[in-house]
Scaffold this motif. Structure first.
Motif: not given
Lengths: 223, 534
Positions: A48-49, A54, A57-58, A61, B511-515
């Protein structure tokens, strides 16, 4: 038909070379079941990035997920009535702000109906008392006895209701509040009848030995 | 709506609004427009609950109501809008990057509440900002109002449709539901409000002078008897404008990857200039002359006019065709081909997926078929320089996953297989749709897995929350180090390990969901743009 040379012999209707199998070669197995639920992958997925944005944003969320649960828009499913009333449940309730939508923007049918129960039983009572003087006295007395009986049955459950609310003075206001809600008919009638007498309903306090001694000393009479 | 999308909608609604609203919402998505009683009957829920659920859904712009003939009001769900709920964190973060914390909180409040009046937003955001500031400082309403107005001016926030003002001389009963209208011109008109005030800090000692329990407070604060000056004017977040911003970002970063920083800055300038002049669905921006671009370059950039012209020529000649030349006046008129850019991005996504799933040789075949449009099997083997057996295997693998499709060209009218050409081809639109469907399924799987992991460890999570609460309260009342240690030891080492693993897993899944959502955005934009052109 004409093209059927050699009955019973397997013959492909198309050029097998074109699909990629030479004649006489073993064909791959026929697939008899749906593909597996978690098939093996030849290649592992790309990582993942990662980075500051990131991460931010995580965090957003996850915060959002917690916040929406506390908003008034989150409609809780009404739990089934449990057999035993848990003490802790009273104190674990999350107090949510009430949300009142702007009714001018919504269709009228979505407004909760304020069932005017006042009209029904009140008018019934009015007509009853109106009929009162015209009836003979025995009928009156009988009616009074009936009412008292009903009140006696209702008293115990009323006491529990009172204890739950936690104060005697509030009973009158709660009557008014309950009238506004779509309350059930039976509850409403009980409250109505409560108003008529002067006696204090919860005669027995919580700590008193109500019920504990009653089995033993039936003769604990009033002196 | 595909099954995967409906499943995803169901999971999102459940997380945001609970099961009752989810049941009603999913029912509406599945069946289309329905009146109130039919909904209650079909879902088996009580009328009260259906009403409440519909109020919540309408407030959040997920369901619209329409009055049909004979006075029946029908409710229709907007499935694509429900899927946007996945993207809320990205919208909020974008607002933060453009308008800092104030903008971030404004957009967050608007998204959480669906629609709000300007005064309500300003007040709430000011209060929230005041909480985070140091003691004694408060946030002024004027500053928040300014940021709000800026958001409206750049179209990130727009007005909701209004209730039409009817005169009282209307004969007959009022309609069962108001028909909301909005004028294009009024969508970004900010009412003249003079909001004066400062944010309030929510201190439990100050406000509860009477010492009443916390439960009573919500009832007290809503006791505002002052008339709200902008009553009836509601605002919502304009998601299309955010999407436009994301699209621009994607194009600029693609140019930066392909060429260099300077060209990406030039493209960014061009996009910025066309923000308000180009409608959102247009295939290309309005033509911009090279002189205009030169004047609008950011102040720090010191490139000469000739260098700019060279860059523009390079961009226009690039095979990806992001920038096109539409004329020669004014030093050369250039446009950005938005549709082509989105197509390139979608294609790149597809190629990348093929590469990661099937390997680089498969990717080579894929790119080859893409380039040559239609190829026979033999030709594929020859052009790709891959042995026949492997090429066949790869082609069939991709065919079975629907990345590549087969085009039949019969030689004879009876379509005999031995006398038909079978050509391999890639249709980007159908492959994009297929990939979008898979992405939705992926996100649904991710959410389900996350919920499963959380449920498995629910007991442990609750225990750790309780311990944290105890520690916090003890710290507040001033406790010794030894006591805190003792409390912390209530959670054993293996339990701590378990919690760590859980946290890591949940973070990864989130994080997977976001990407995956970023991929969904690209594919959806491309599909939408293509459908508009047809």
């Amino acid at each position: 038909m004409a093209g059927n040379k050699g009955r019973g012999r397997a013959a492909y209707t198309f050029n097998i070379e074109a699909v990629g199998f030479s004649r006489g070669e073993k064909l791959p197995d026929v697939v008899l079941k749906p593909p597996p639920l978690f098939p093996d992958t030849d290649y592992k997925p790309v990582p993942l990035k990662t980075g500051e944005s990131e991460d931010y944003v995580l965090a957003l969320k996850q915060e959002l997920r917690e916040t929406v649960k506390r908003m008034p828009y989150f409609v809780e499913t009404p739990e089934e009535k449990q057999d035993i009333e848990r003490y802790s449940k009273r104190y674990m309730k999350v107090y949510k702000e009430e949300w009142i939508p702007d009714w001018r923007r919504l269709p009228r049918e979505l407004m909760p109906r304020k069932k005017c129960r006042k009209a029904g039983p009140r008018s019934k009572k009015a007509t009853d008392t109106g009929k009162g003087p015209s009836l003979t006295n025995p009928a009156d007395v009988l009616k009074k006895i009936e009412e008292l009986e009903k009140k006696g049955d209702g008293e115990k459950s009323d006491e529990e209701n009172e204890e739950k609310e936690g104060s005697k003075e509030k009973s009158k206001e709660d009557d008014d509040d309950e009238e506004d809600d779509a309350a059930e008919q039976e509850e409403y009638d009980e409250e109505e009848q409560e108003e008529e007498n002067d006696y204090i309903n919860s005669y027995f306090e919580d700590g008193d030995d109500f019920g504990a001694d009653s089995d033993d000393n039936m003769d604990e009479a009033t002196y | 709506m595909t099954q995967a999308e409906i499943k995803l909608c169901s999971l999102l609604l459940q997380e945001h609004f609970g099961e009752i609203v989810e049941k009603i919402g999913v029912h509406l998505i599945r069946t289309g427009g329905q009146p109130l009683r039919v909904i209650a009957h079909d879902t088996g829920t009580s009328l009260d609950q259906v009403k409440k659920a519909l109020c919540v859904l309408i407030q959040h712009n997920l369901v619209i109501h329409q009055v049909h003939k004979r006075g029946v009001v029908e409710y229709e769900a907007q499935c694509s809008r429900v899927l946007r709920m996945l993207r809320y964190p990205r919208y909020i973060y974008t607002a933060k990057t453009l308008y800092s914390d104030t903008g971030e909180l404004i957009v967050e409040e608007l998204l959480l509440n669906g629609k709000m009046t300007m005064s309500a937003v300003v007040k709430k955001v000011a209060d929230r900002l005041t909480e985070t500031m140091e003691d004694g400082k408060t946030m002024d309403y004027a500053e928040v109002s300014n940021t709000f107005v800026r958001l409206v001016d750049t179209h990130f926030v727009q007005r909701c449709p209004l209730v039409p003002a009817t005169e009282n001389s209307d004969t007959g009963p009022p309609p069962p539901a108001p028909t909301l209208v909005i004028n294009e011109k009024d969508m970004y008109l900010v009412p003249k409000l003079s909001l004066i005030g400062k944010g309030k800090r929510r201190r439990s000692s100050d406000e509860d002078a009477t010492g009443e329990p916390k439960a009573k407070r919500p009832k007290q604060t809503t006791d505002n008897k002052e008339p709200i000056p902008d009553d009836g004017i509601y605002w919502q977040a304009n998601l299309d404008r955010f999407h436009q911003h994301f699209r621009d970002q994607a194009i600029v970063s693609a140019v930066a990857n392909r060429m260099d920083q300077t060209s990406s800055e030039i493209v960014r300038t061009m996009l910025r200039m066309s923000e308000v002049t180009t409608p959102s669905g247009a295939p290309f921006t309005q033509p911009l002359s090279s002189n205009e671009i030169f004047r609008s370059l950011p102040v720090g950039y010191n490139i000469s006019k000739q260098v700019l012209d060279q860059y523009l020529t390079l961009l226009a000649d690039d095979p990806l065709e992001f920038v096109g030349k539409s004329g020669d006046s004014g030093g050369g008129m250039y446009v950005i081909n938005l549709h082509k850019a989105l197509g390139s991005l979608a294609t790149a996504t597809l190629e990348s997926v093929v590469q990661e799933r099937f390997g680089s040789r498969c990717a080579r075949i894929f790119r080859l078929v893409l380039q040559k449009k239609h190829l026979e099997q033999k030709q594929v083997e020859d052009f790709a320089m891959i042995p026949a057996k492997e090429a066949k295997d790869m082609l069939y693998k991709m065919l079975s996953e629907n990345f590549i499709s087969l085009q039949e060209i019969p030689k004879t009218p009876d379509h005999a297989p031995s006398r038909t050409f079978y050509l391999y081809t890639v249709s980007i639109l159908s492959a994009a749709r297929m990939l979008l469907h898979r992405c939705c399924k992926s996100v649904a799987n991710l959410i389900e897995r996350r919920q499963f992991e959380t449920k498995e460890n629910k007991r442990l999570l609750e225990k750790s929350q309780r311990v944290e609460a105890i520690i916090a309260s003890m710290q507040a009342t001033g406790a010794e180090e030894a006591q805190l240690q003792e409390i912390e030891e209530m959670i054993t080492a293996p339990e701590r390990q378990q919690l760590e693993t859980l946290k890591r897993n949940v973070n990864k899944l989130d994080a997977c969901e976001i990407q995956v959502d970023e991929t969904i955005f690209l594919l959806e934009s491309y599909i939408e743009s293509t459908m508009k052109r047809q």
